[in-house]
Scaffold this motif. Structure first.
Motif, mmCIF file in Angstrom:
data_model
loop_
_atom_site.group_PDB
_atom_site.id
_atom_site.type_symbol
_atom_site.label_atom_id
_atom_site.label_comp_id
_atom_site.label_asym_id
_atom_site.label_seq_id
_atom_site.Cartn_x
_atom_site.Cartn_y
_atom_site.Cartn_z
ATOM 1 N N VAL A 1 0.835 -1.204 0.000
ATOM 2 C CA VAL A 1 0.000 0.000 0.000
ATOM 3 C C VAL A 1 0.867 1.251 0.000
ATOM 4 O O VAL A 1 0.571 2.240 -0.685
ATOM 5 N N LEU A 2 1.964 1.218 0.756
ATOM 6 C CA LEU A 2 2.880 2.352 0.770
ATOM 7 C C LEU A 2 3.456 2.578 -0.627
ATOM 8 O O LEU A 2 3.621 3.717 -1.074
ATOM 9 N N GLY A 3 3.759 1.486 -1.323
ATOM 10 C CA GLY A 3 4.254 1.609 -2.685
ATOM 11 C C GLY A 3 3.253 2.302 -3.592
ATOM 12 O O GLY A 3 3.629 3.130 -4.435
ATOM 13 N N LEU A 4 1.964 2.020 -3.416
ATOM 14 C CA LEU A 4 0.941 2.692 -4.209
ATOM 15 C C LEU A 4 0.851 4.170 -3.866
ATOM 16 O O LEU A 4 0.617 5.013 -4.749
ATOM 17 N N SER A 5 1.049 4.510 -2.607
ATOM 18 C CA SER A 5 1.048 5.919 -2.209
ATOM 19 C C SER A 5 2.201 6.668 -2.867
ATOM 20 O O SER A 5 2.043 7.789 -3.359
ATOM 21 N N LEU A 6 3.370 6.022 -2.887
ATOM 22 C CA LEU A 6 4.530 6.639 -3.514
ATOM 23 C C LEU A 6 4.328 6.815 -5.017
ATOM 24 O O LEU A 6 4.974 7.674 -5.641
ATOM 25 N N LEU A 7 3.435 6.028 -5.589
ATOM 26 C CA LEU A 7 3.151 6.143 -7.013
ATOM 27 C C LEU A 7 2.532 7.496 -7.354
ATOM 28 O O LEU A 7 2.628 7.963 -8.491
ATOM 29 N N GLY A 8 1.931 8.152 -6.366
ATOM 30 C CA GLY A 8 1.354 9.476 -6.606
ATOM 31 C C GLY A 8 2.378 10.466 -7.116
ATOM 32 O O GLY A 8 2.093 11.276 -8.009
ATOM 33 N N PRO B 1 -3.017 6.424 3.620
ATOM 34 C CA PRO B 1 -2.242 6.221 2.388
ATOM 35 C C PRO B 1 -2.772 7.032 1.211
ATOM 36 O O PRO B 1 -2.006 7.509 0.378
ATOM 37 N N LEU B 2 -4.101 7.217 1.130
ATOM 38 C CA LEU B 2 -4.690 7.991 0.045
ATOM 39 C C LEU B 2 -4.254 9.450 0.120
ATOM 40 O O LEU B 2 -3.902 10.069 -0.897
ATOM 41 N N GLN B 3 -4.282 10.016 1.309
ATOM 42 C CA GLN B 3 -3.848 11.396 1.484
ATOM 43 C C GLN B 3 -2.362 11.547 1.158
ATOM 44 O O GLN B 3 -1.949 12.533 0.538
ATOM 45 N N LEU B 4 -1.566 10.574 1.573
ATOM 46 C CA LEU B 4 -0.138 10.619 1.271
ATOM 47 C C LEU B 4 0.085 10.613 -0.238
ATOM 48 O O LEU B 4 0.894 11.382 -0.769
ATOM 49 N N GLY B 5 -0.642 9.753 -0.956
ATOM 50 C CA GLY B 5 -0.508 9.703 -2.400
ATOM 51 C C GLY B 5 -0.915 11.011 -3.061
ATOM 52 O O GLY B 5 -0.280 11.457 -4.026
ATOM 53 N N ALA B 6 -1.962 11.664 -2.540
ATOM 54 C CA ALA B 6 -2.428 12.925 -3.114
ATOM 55 C C ALA B 6 -1.390 14.033 -2.937
ATOM 56 O O ALA B 6 -1.138 14.819 -3.853
ATOM 57 N N GLY C 1 11.214 6.799 -13.591
ATOM 58 C CA GLY C 1 11.845 5.675 -12.900
ATOM 59 C C GLY C 1 12.224 6.012 -11.481
ATOM 60 O O GLY C 1 12.118 5.181 -10.577
ATOM 61 N N PHE C 2 12.669 7.250 -11.270
ATOM 62 C CA PHE C 2 13.073 7.684 -9.936
ATOM 63 C C PHE C 2 11.928 7.586 -8.937
ATOM 64 O O PHE C 2 12.127 7.243 -7.775
ATOM 65 N N LEU C 3 10.727 7.879 -9.418
ATOM 66 C CA LEU C 3 9.581 7.862 -8.525
ATOM 67 C C LEU C 3 8.687 6.630 -8.701
ATOM 68 O O LEU C 3 7.984 6.243 -7.786
ATOM 69 N N ALA C 4 8.728 6.015 -9.889
ATOM 70 C CA ALA C 4 7.945 4.794 -10.091
ATOM 71 C C ALA C 4 8.687 3.573 -9.568
ATOM 72 O O ALA C 4 8.062 2.567 -9.225
ATOM 73 N N GLY C 5 10.016 3.650 -9.499
ATOM 74 C CA GLY C 5 10.804 2.527 -9.008
ATOM 75 C C GLY C 5 10.448 2.104 -7.598
ATOM 76 O O GLY C 5 10.217 0.909 -7.335
ATOM 77 N N PRO C 6 10.388 3.046 -6.634
ATOM 78 C CA PRO C 6 10.040 2.657 -5.267
ATOM 79 C C PRO C 6 8.708 1.943 -5.122
ATOM 80 O O PRO C 6 8.629 0.947 -4.398
ATOM 81 N N PRO C 7 7.625 2.402 -5.790
ATOM 82 C CA PRO C 7 6.386 1.617 -5.699
ATOM 83 C C PRO C 7 6.528 0.200 -6.250
ATOM 84 O O PRO C 7 5.951 -0.744 -5.704
ATOM 85 N N LEU C 8 7.294 0.053 -7.328
ATOM 86 C CA LEU C 8 7.516 -1.285 -7.877
ATOM 87 C C LEU C 8 8.281 -2.158 -6.888
ATOM 88 O O LEU C 8 7.979 -3.344 -6.721
#
Length: 394
Positions: free
Chosen positions: A39-46, A91-96, A338-345
């Motif tokens: 779930v944290l990875g999805l938040s970082l995807l924001g 997590p939703l607020q973090l992603g926003a 990649g810099f920001l999508a990598g961590p969620p992956l």
């Protein structure tokens, strides 16, 4: 008043302070929001979404109003939004909030690299790694501040408010010295479309692999040491500090190395060092190996991003000495995705396996930089690039 060279270095440092401040507090943010690794990875995807949407537009904005204006506005708003990360409760607020952070980071990254290219061209020196060392220095300052705040039991909000105040003071001091005026009328366009140049796509792939590793090290190194190696939160934050210290040292002292090896050979050697460091961290089940491995990763990745930015900017250089906005925009868009999508992956893979497995895969991604750098050199040699040869090339 600071010189343009120092002002650009300071802008990179400010960006690193903001990023290092919140990245090193990921364990605290995960606990505050109750997020699991997946779930944290999805938040970082924001942040990735914000960057992907904004980065293609940032180069056009720099052409329209100048890199300096974009640097000032995005850096100011980026510092002001930092405390909002400390207010999130889900997590939703973090992603926003990270969606906004990603958008501002995209604009700042494109603009500050263009400002750096202006100074590089004016001095004729291989200064791009030194400017990117500013980000590493800022990341070090931010992560050390995060470690101190965590050890003192400061809430993320209190910590981020202090970091924001420091960033605003720094920005006010250097604002007038930042280079990057809007191009003169009639000089907005460079050569052909960057999308049709294989060398640029290969440079973007190099930067992408480097960015995935750098983002993973920043966002997951502390949590990796806490969950997999039993290290305390405060001490675990030092992992990113070690990564940033090694990276900053290499970049600050690396100008002679770049001139000696040349950019593409430097990319190859760095890839092997970084991949070995990450492999050490995940394969040897000791905290010391983790700290040492992330330090080696920082050393090996030190030149990947600045060298690709340097080569991309030179590929778009016009006869009047300007240009490079679209080329840097293309490479930055792909790289920072990649810099920001990598961590969620990494988080998603860790959810179904472990952080050991996911970071091991990151080591394999870093190793790809070696063949990609060789292919980029061959593609560049086949192309006829505008402008004179870069003084940073071998």
């Amino acid at each position: 008043m600071p010189t343009p060279r120092f002002a650009v270095f300071a802008v990179f440092a400010l960006n690193g302070i903001v990023f290092g401040s919140w990245a090193a507090r990921v364990p605290a943010l995960a606990a505050r929001t109750g997020a699991t690794e997946g779930v944290l990875g999805l938040s970082l995807l924001g942040a990735s979404v914000g960057l992907a949407v904004t980065a293609p537009l940032a180069a056009r904005l720099c052409v329209a109003v100048g890199a300096r204006t974009v640097v000032l506005v995005s850096a100011l708003l980026g510092a002001l939004v930092l405390p909002a990360i400390g207010l999130v409760g889900s997590p939703l607020q973090l992603g926003a909030v990270l969606l906004v952070v990603g958008a501002l980071n995209a604009a700042l990254d494109v603009a500050m690299n263009l400002s750096a290219v202006t100074v590089v061209r004016a001095t004729g020196r291989a200064l791009m790694p030194q400017f990117h060392a500013g980000f590493s220095v800022g990341g070090l300052i931010g992560s050390l501040g995060a470690a101190a705040a965590a050890s003192a039991d400061w809430t993320p909000l209190r910590h981020f408010l202090v970091a924001t105040a420091a960033c605003l003071v720094l920005l006010a001091w250097i604002a007038r010295a930042i280079p990057g005026a809007a191009p003169e009328r009639g000089h907005h366009a460079g050569g052909g479309s960057p999308l049709r140049r294989p060398a640029l796509w290969l440079l973007a792939a190099v930067a992408l692999c480097s960015a995935i590793a750098e983002g993973a090290s920043a966002d997951w190194s502390a949590l990796f040491l806490v969950t997999e190696r039993g290290v305390e939160d405060g001490a675990a934050a030092i992992a990113y500090a070690a990564f940033s210290t090694a990276m900053a040292t290499a970049r600050l002292l690396g100008e002679p190395v770049q001139r000696r090896l040349g950019p593409h050979r430097l990319l190859l050697v760095g890839a092997l060092v970084a991949a070995s460091g990450l492999a050490l961290a995940v394969l040897v089940p000791l905290p010391a190996a983790g700290f040492g491995g992330f330090a080696l990763a920082g050393l090996g990745l030190a030149f990947s991003f600045p060298v690709t930015m340097d080569l991309a900017g030179e590929a778009g250089r016009r006869a009047d000495g300007g240009g490079g906005e679209r080329e840097i925009g293309l490479v930055t868009t792909i790289a920072y995705t990649g810099f920001l999508a990598g961590p969620p992956l990494v988080g998603g893979i860790a959810q179904v396996s472990s952080l050991v497995v996911s970071l091991g895969l990151v080591a394999a991604v870093v190793a790809l930089i070696a063949p990609l750098s060789l292919l980029a050199r061959r593609a560049r040699d086949r192309e006829v690039t505008p402008g004179a040869a870069s003084p940073t090339r071998s």
